[in-house]
Scaffold this motif. Structure first.
Motif, short mmCIF file in Angstrom:
data_model
loop_
_atom_site.label_atom_id
_atom_site.label_comp_id
_atom_site.label_asym_id
_atom_site.label_seq_id
_atom_site.Cartn_x
_atom_site.Cartn_y
_atom_site.Cartn_z
N ILE A 175 0.84 -1.20 0.00
CA ILE A 175 0.00 0.00 0.00
C ILE A 175 0.87 1.25 0.00
CG2 ILE A 175 -1.67 1.33 1.35
CD1 ILE A 175 -2.88 -1.41 2.17
N PHE A 176 1.89 1.27 0.85
CA PHE A 176 2.81 2.41 0.88
C PHE A 176 3.52 2.55 -0.47
CE2 PHE A 176 3.64 4.22 5.25
CZ PHE A 176 2.45 3.78 5.79
N ALA A 177 3.90 1.43 -1.07
CA ALA A 177 4.57 1.48 -2.38
C ALA A 177 3.66 2.11 -3.43
CB ALA A 177 4.99 0.08 -2.81
N ALA A 178 2.39 1.73 -3.46
CA ALA A 178 1.44 2.28 -4.43
C ALA A 178 1.22 3.78 -4.21
CB ALA A 178 0.11 1.53 -4.38
N LEU A 179 1.39 4.22 -2.97
CA LEU A 179 1.26 5.64 -2.66
C LEU A 179 2.56 6.41 -2.86
CD1 LEU A 179 -0.93 5.38 0.56
CD2 LEU A 179 -1.67 6.11 -1.72
N GLY A 180 3.65 5.68 -3.17
CA GLY A 180 4.95 6.31 -3.38
C GLY A 180 5.65 6.69 -2.11
#
Length: 72
Positions: free
Chosen positions: A47-52
């Motif tokens: 989730i953090f990765a998708a949010l950058g």
């Protein structure tokens, strides 16, 4: 977003992309259900990765859950 024109463009959020790599049927042991943004909660990594956003030892990257599109 370098050339973002608020008069002609809009930011689009894609929840499908946000959760695409997240298994919402699983939960990391001894953590709250789902991602609650705890640094020790592996449920948050994708989730953090998708949010950058950075997470744990992973640096911030490119946000894939947001795109820029022309205003309709």
């Amino acid at each position: 977003f370098d050339a973002f024109d608020a008069g002609a463009m809009r930011v689009v959020f894609d929840a499908g992309t946000l959760f695409a790599e997240s298994d919402t049927t699983m939960n990391t042991t001894k953590t709250p259900i789902g991602c609650m943004s705890d640094a020790d909660d592996a449920d948050c990594a994708s989730i953090f990765a998708a949010l950058g956003l950075p997470f744990g030892d992973t640096a911030a990257g490119v946000a894939t859950a947001f795109t820029v599109a022309p205003k309709p």
